[in-house]
Design a protein around this motif. Structure first.
Motif, PDB file in Angstrom:
ATOM      1  N   SER A 179      -7.335   4.438  -8.215  1.00 44.10           N
ATOM      2  CA  SER A 179      -6.538   5.268  -7.311  1.00 44.10           C
ATOM      3  C   SER A 179      -7.471   6.191  -6.536  1.00 44.10           C
ATOM      4  CB  SER A 179      -5.480   6.071  -8.079  1.00 44.10           C
ATOM      5  OG  SER A 179      -6.069   7.048  -8.906  1.00 44.10           O
ATOM      6  N   ASP A 208      -7.773   5.174   0.574  1.00 45.60           N
ATOM      7  CA  ASP A 208      -6.338   5.271   0.310  1.00 45.60           C
ATOM      8  C   ASP A 208      -5.899   3.918  -0.215  1.00 45.60           C
ATOM      9  OD1 ASP A 208      -3.662   5.682   0.213  1.00 45.60           O
ATOM     10  OD2 ASP A 208      -3.449   6.432   2.252  1.00 45.60           O
ATOM     11  N   GLY A 227       2.638   2.383  -3.246  1.00 41.69           N
ATOM     12  CA  GLY A 227       1.952   3.664  -3.163  1.00 41.69           C
ATOM     13  C   GLY A 227       1.659   4.280  -4.503  1.00 41.69           C
ATOM     14  N   ASN A 229       2.933   6.463  -6.166  1.00 43.18           N
ATOM     15  CA  ASN A 229       3.037   7.927  -6.170  1.00 43.18           C
ATOM     16  C   ASN A 229       1.672   8.602  -6.093  1.00 43.18           C
ATOM     17  OD1 ASN A 229       5.928   7.855  -6.524  1.00 43.18           O
ATOM     18  ND2 ASN A 229       5.560   7.326  -8.671  1.00 43.18           N
ATOM     19  N   THR A 231      -0.254   8.619  -2.977  1.00 42.95           N
ATOM     20  CA  THR A 231      -0.700   8.740  -1.598  1.00 42.95           C
ATOM     21  C   THR A 231       0.347   9.432  -0.747  1.00 42.95           C
ATOM     22  OG1 THR A 231      -1.321   7.468   0.386  1.00 42.95           O
ATOM     23  CG2 THR A 231       0.194   6.411  -1.154  1.00 42.95           C
ATOM     24  N   ASP A 232      -0.116  10.102   0.307  1.00 43.71           N
ATOM     25  CA  ASP A 232       0.791  10.736   1.263  1.00 43.71           C
ATOM     26  C   ASP A 232       1.120   9.809   2.433  1.00 43.71           C
ATOM     27  OD1 ASP A 232       0.874  13.114  -0.187  1.00 43.71           O
ATOM     28  OD2 ASP A 232      -0.911  13.904   0.811  1.00 43.71           O
ATOM     29  N   ARG A 236       2.641   1.405   4.163  1.00 46.36           N
ATOM     30  CA  ARG A 236       1.704   0.752   3.264  1.00 46.36           C
ATOM     31  C   ARG A 236       1.647  -0.748   3.529  1.00 46.36           C
ATOM     32  NH1 ARG A 236      -1.443   4.223   1.244  1.00 46.36           N
ATOM     33  NH2 ARG A 236      -1.958   2.807  -0.463  1.00 46.36           N
ATOM     34  N   ASN A 277       7.085   0.824   2.691  1.00 45.18           N
ATOM     35  CA  ASN A 277       6.857   2.267   2.666  1.00 45.18           C
ATOM     36  C   ASN A 277       6.554   2.719   1.244  1.00 45.18           C
ATOM     37  OD1 ASN A 277       7.682   2.608   5.481  1.00 45.18           O
ATOM     38  ND2 ASN A 277       9.747   2.179   4.723  1.00 45.18           N
ATOM     39  N   ALA A 278       5.810   3.801   1.134  1.00 50.41           N
ATOM     40  CA  ALA A 278       5.566   4.393  -0.176  1.00 50.41           C
ATOM     41  C   ALA A 278       6.904   4.676  -0.847  1.00 50.41           C
ATOM     42  CB  ALA A 278       4.749   5.671  -0.039  1.00 50.41           C
ATOM     43  N   ASP A 298      -2.985  -2.303  -3.051  1.00 52.09           N
ATOM     44  CA  ASP A 298      -2.053  -1.494  -2.267  1.00 52.09           C
ATOM     45  C   ASP A 298      -2.859  -0.579  -1.358  1.00 52.09           C
ATOM     46  OD1 ASP A 298      -0.222   0.490  -1.458  1.00 52.09           O
ATOM     47  OD2 ASP A 298       0.786   0.575  -3.389  1.00 52.09           O
ATOM     48  N   THR A 299      -2.717  -0.724  -0.034  1.00 50.18           N
ATOM     49  CA  THR A 299      -3.599  -0.057   0.915  1.00 50.18           C
ATOM     50  C   THR A 299      -2.802   0.527   2.076  1.00 50.18           C
ATOM     51  OG1 THR A 299      -5.532  -0.400   2.371  1.00 50.18           O
ATOM     52  CG2 THR A 299      -4.038  -2.263   2.089  1.00 50.18           C
ATOM     53  N   ALA A 300      -3.362   1.526   2.713  1.00 43.16           N
ATOM     54  CA  ALA A 300      -2.737   2.093   3.912  1.00 43.16           C
ATOM     55  C   ALA A 300      -2.985   1.193   5.109  1.00 43.16           C
ATOM     56  CB  ALA A 300      -3.291   3.483   4.177  1.00 43.16           C
TER      57      ALA A 300
END
Length: 300
Positions: A179, A208, A227, A229, A231-232, A236, A277-278, A298-300
């Motif tokens: 993470s 991220d 996400g 929980n 990441t902001d 995603r 989405n997250a 899991d990536t932005a």
């Protein structure tokens, strides 16, 4: 079951579409363009740049070679792999967290460490490292995933870490393995030294990015929270990979979608999950005759 992520686009990446090379000592499959194999459709996915599924024969391996400005890590599926690098941090790495299950004893010195089934060995290449990976076992090949992620900035200080994650935990649900580094792209020198991840018990990565793994029995069903929980970033992308561990007997279904919808994966297949989405829930079912070891990236 019906889909709960109809807003998501799921595109399978079939094993046969991967790059493949057999060098005798190394049998390797590339999910993204790598070495002499280039496909413009498969160059990267968010910060995910390399996903290689490698088998290395006994008494063989990768000789010392350089890297820089990537986060590079290996997830061991079977066998053992001996890692050496120029950071010489193997004794100093954090590996006693109670959240990391079954740390186990490592045969090691200041200069090398030996990783086995369930281990991740991780390197921030940053300003530059040299490393080697070798299978010293006399009889058994080593089977592992090698993954490269693009960090959020260049010129980072090189760092090494490792952890072992228990199969028993992975059989109960998806277990987060990596993470983002707490402090993010603007992490202070103290935060860099502490290498504290956003999710306790994971390895901290300069991106991220979250990696998780689960082992799902036939007929079983796990749910992954996009996400994690951690990441902001609201939007995603998730890459799902099913390694080749059960001789073709493992299969999975994503989001309740049928094979003609691209939702069923065989061993060696992956899938691009986009438009999520997250906080979204991705359901993964095991629909084969053997338990399925599922890797989530899991990536932005």
């Amino acid at each position: 079951m019906s889909s709960t992520l109809r807003h998501a686009k799921i595109t399978p990446h079939r094993s046969a579409a991967r790059g493949h090379a057999n060098h005798g000592w190394l049998d390797t499959y590339h999910s993204f363009s790598f070495a002499n194999w280039y496909n413009p459709n498969f160059t990267q996915f968010g910060s995910l740049r390399v996903l290689n599924e490698d088998r290395v024969k006994p008494n063989s391996g990768f000789p010392t070679h350089p890297h820089r400005d990537f986060e590079i890590f290996s997830y061991i599926l079977s066998g053992e792999l001996t890692h050496t690098d120029s950071t010489q941090q193997h004794k100093r790495t954090k590996n006693s967290s109670s959240s990391r299950s079954e740390q186990g004893e490592q045969e090691e010195s200041d200069l090398f460490c030996r990783v086995r089934r369930g281990d991740i060995q991780f390197t921030t290449a940053g300003t530059g490292v040299t490393h080697a990976e070798f299978n010293y076992h006399r009889e058994e090949p080593v089977h592992f995933l090698q993954i490269w992620v693009i960090p959020w900035k260049r010129g980072l200080a090189p760092r090494y870490d490792r952890a072992r994650f228990a199969d028993d935990d992975k059989r109960r649900g998806f277990v987060p393995l990596l993470s983002p580094l707490r402090g993010g792209v603007d992490a202070t020198p103290a935060q860099e030294r502490a290498a504290e991840p956003v999710i306790p018990g994971t390895i901290a990565i300069h991106a991220d990015f979250v990696m998780a793994a689960g082992i799902i029995a036939p007929g079983g069903r796990f749910e992954y929270t996009v996400g994690a929980n951690a990441t902001d970033a609201a939007r995603r992308k998730v890459y799902v990979h099913l390694p080749m561990t059960k001789g073709g007997r493992a299969r999975i279904r994503l989001d309740g979608r049928e094979e003609d919808e691209g939702g069923v994966l065989a061993e060696g297949d992956g899938a691009f999950v986009e438009g999520v989405n997250a906080g979204d829930k991705l359901v993964v079912e095991s629909v084969g005759d053997a338990e399925a070891e599922v890797i989530i990236l899991d990536t932005a």
